[in-house]
Design an enzyme around this catalytic site. Structure first.
Site, PDB file in Angstrom:
ATOM      1  CG  ASN A   1      79.600  10.669  79.533  1.00 54.62           C
ATOM      2  OD1 ASN A   1      79.645  10.198  80.671  1.00 54.62           O
ATOM      3  ND2 ASN A   1      79.809  11.958  79.291  1.00 54.62           N
TER       4      ASN A   1
ATOM      5  CG  HIS B   1      77.996  16.315  79.924  1.00 55.55           C
ATOM      6  ND1 HIS B   1      79.154  16.355  80.681  1.00 55.55           N
ATOM      7  CD2 HIS B   1      77.708  17.593  79.588  1.00 55.55           C
ATOM      8  CE1 HIS B   1      79.542  17.616  80.796  1.00 55.55           C
ATOM      9  NE2 HIS B   1      78.691  18.381  80.133  1.00 55.55           N
TER      10      HIS B   1
ATOM     11  CG  ASP C   1      81.787  15.894  78.363  1.00 58.54           C
ATOM     12  OD1 ASP C   1      81.629  14.681  78.599  1.00 58.54           O
ATOM     13  OD2 ASP C   1      82.133  16.705  79.239  1.00 58.54           O
TER      14      ASP C   1
ATOM     15  CB  SER D   1      73.499  15.527  76.451  1.00 59.10           C
ATOM     16  OG  SER D   1      73.120  16.884  76.359  1.00 59.10           O
TER      17      SER D   1
HETATM   18  C1  GRF Z   1      75.468  13.024  87.010  1.00 59.14           C
HETATM   19  O1  GRF Z   1      75.018  14.339  87.088  1.00 59.14           O
HETATM   20  C2  GRF Z   1      76.028  12.736  85.644  1.00 59.14           C
HETATM   21  O2  GRF Z   1      75.363  13.404  84.626  1.00 59.14           O
HETATM   22  C3  GRF Z   1      77.413  13.309  85.776  1.00 59.14           C
HETATM   23  O3  GRF Z   1      77.816  12.975  87.067  1.00 59.14           O
HETATM   24  C4  GRF Z   1      76.663  12.811  87.894  1.00 59.14           C
HETATM   25  C5  GRF Z   1      76.726  11.426  88.429  1.00 59.14           C
HETATM   26  O4  GRF Z   1      75.715  11.150  89.333  1.00 59.14           O
HETATM   27  N1  GRF Z   1      78.259  12.826  84.713  1.00 59.14           N
HETATM   28  P1  GRF Z   1      75.545   9.671  89.891  1.00 59.14           P
HETATM   29  O5  GRF Z   1      76.921   9.199  90.356  1.00 59.14           O
HETATM   30  O6  GRF Z   1      75.016   8.806  88.796  1.00 59.14           O
HETATM   31  O7  GRF Z   1      74.592   9.783  91.030  1.00 59.14           O
END
Ligand code: GRF
Length: 227
Positions: free
Chosen positions: A109, A111, A147, A138
């Site tokens: 994932n 995050h 997370d 991360s």
């Molecule tokens: C990103 O900031 C990711 O870290 C978080 O959600 C956002 C997704 O952005 N989990 P995208 O859909 O990849 O543009």
């Protein structure tokens, strides 16, 4: 015979810019993998439009009698594409224990915080409110607790005076894409593994998450050795 490419299933709920970074890197020949499916809990997610219809799966969770029922169907759909790696890239629904167990050790994932700080939502606003000088992103292995899985790598950005959650989110997103690609390169080349609560790279445990440098490379912050 050429080796089959590592198969990557992507879970996404929104815009899909991280998915696009993966697709672009594959197209450019800088990531040796294949996106074999994009899965969403939001049938209207822009992320789905980034791949051909044959690769899309989506279902609205509210149409299911329970969280478990939705998760079971999602897990079956993901399993059907036989992924080597499952990548959560902006997937905003908590994955149930059964899903996590089925793909344990191969689910990552991304995050938007320097974990263990700010699990969950609104990470950028929380970093600003706390007066943090640094924030970032991360990539971690997914475990049942939200997370909280072992962190593979992080990218750091400064928090500037006058930052809003939006301006900070944009700065973080700029490092998310190279961070994700650098970790995916480790993953698809068979160098990355999860052992209990620990990340292993090339069979060696990682005591601190790898750090992304300005050139988009990962290194061990303790030793300075490149991953
Ligand atoms: C990103 O900031 C990711 O870290 C978080 O959600 C956002 C997704 O952005 N989990 P995208 O859909 O990849 O543009």
């Amino acid at each position: 015979m050429p080796q089959p490419l590592p198969r990557i299933a992507v879970l996404a709920s929104g815009r899909g810019s991280n998915l696009q970074a993966v697709l672009d890197a594959i197209a450019a020949g800088t990531l040796a993998g294949e996106v074999v499916g994009v899965f969403s809990d939001k049938p209207g997610a822009a992320a789905l439009q980034r791949v051909t219809p044959a690769l899309r799966w989506s279902a609205a969770a509210r149409g299911y009698p329970s969280r478990e029922a939705f998760d079971a169907e999602l897990a079956d759909a993901v399993a059907a594409v036989r992924p080597d790696w499952v990548l959560c890239a902006g997937y905003l629904r908590i994955l149930g224990d059964a899903f996590v167990a089925r793909f344990r050790g191969r689910t990552l994932n991304i995050h938007p915080s320097l974990l263990p700080k700010y699990r969950g939502l609104h990470t950028h606003a929380r970093a600003i409110e706390s007066g943090d000088a640094e924030h970032g992103a991360s990539v971690h292995f997914v475990i049942p607790e939200l997370d909280a899985g072992a962190v593979v790598a992080q990218a750091v950005v400064p928090v500037n005076a006058g930052d809003t959650p939006e301006s900070l989110a944009e700065r973080v997103l700029g490092v998310e894409h190279p961070l994700l690609l650098a970790v995916m390169r480790l993953a698809v080349s068979g160098r990355l593994a999860e052992h209990g609560a620990t990340v292993q790279v090339d069979g060696h445990p990682l005591f601190t998450p790898l750090r992304l440098d300005f050139a988009g490379r990962l290194s061990d912050p303790a030793s300075g050795v490149a991953a």
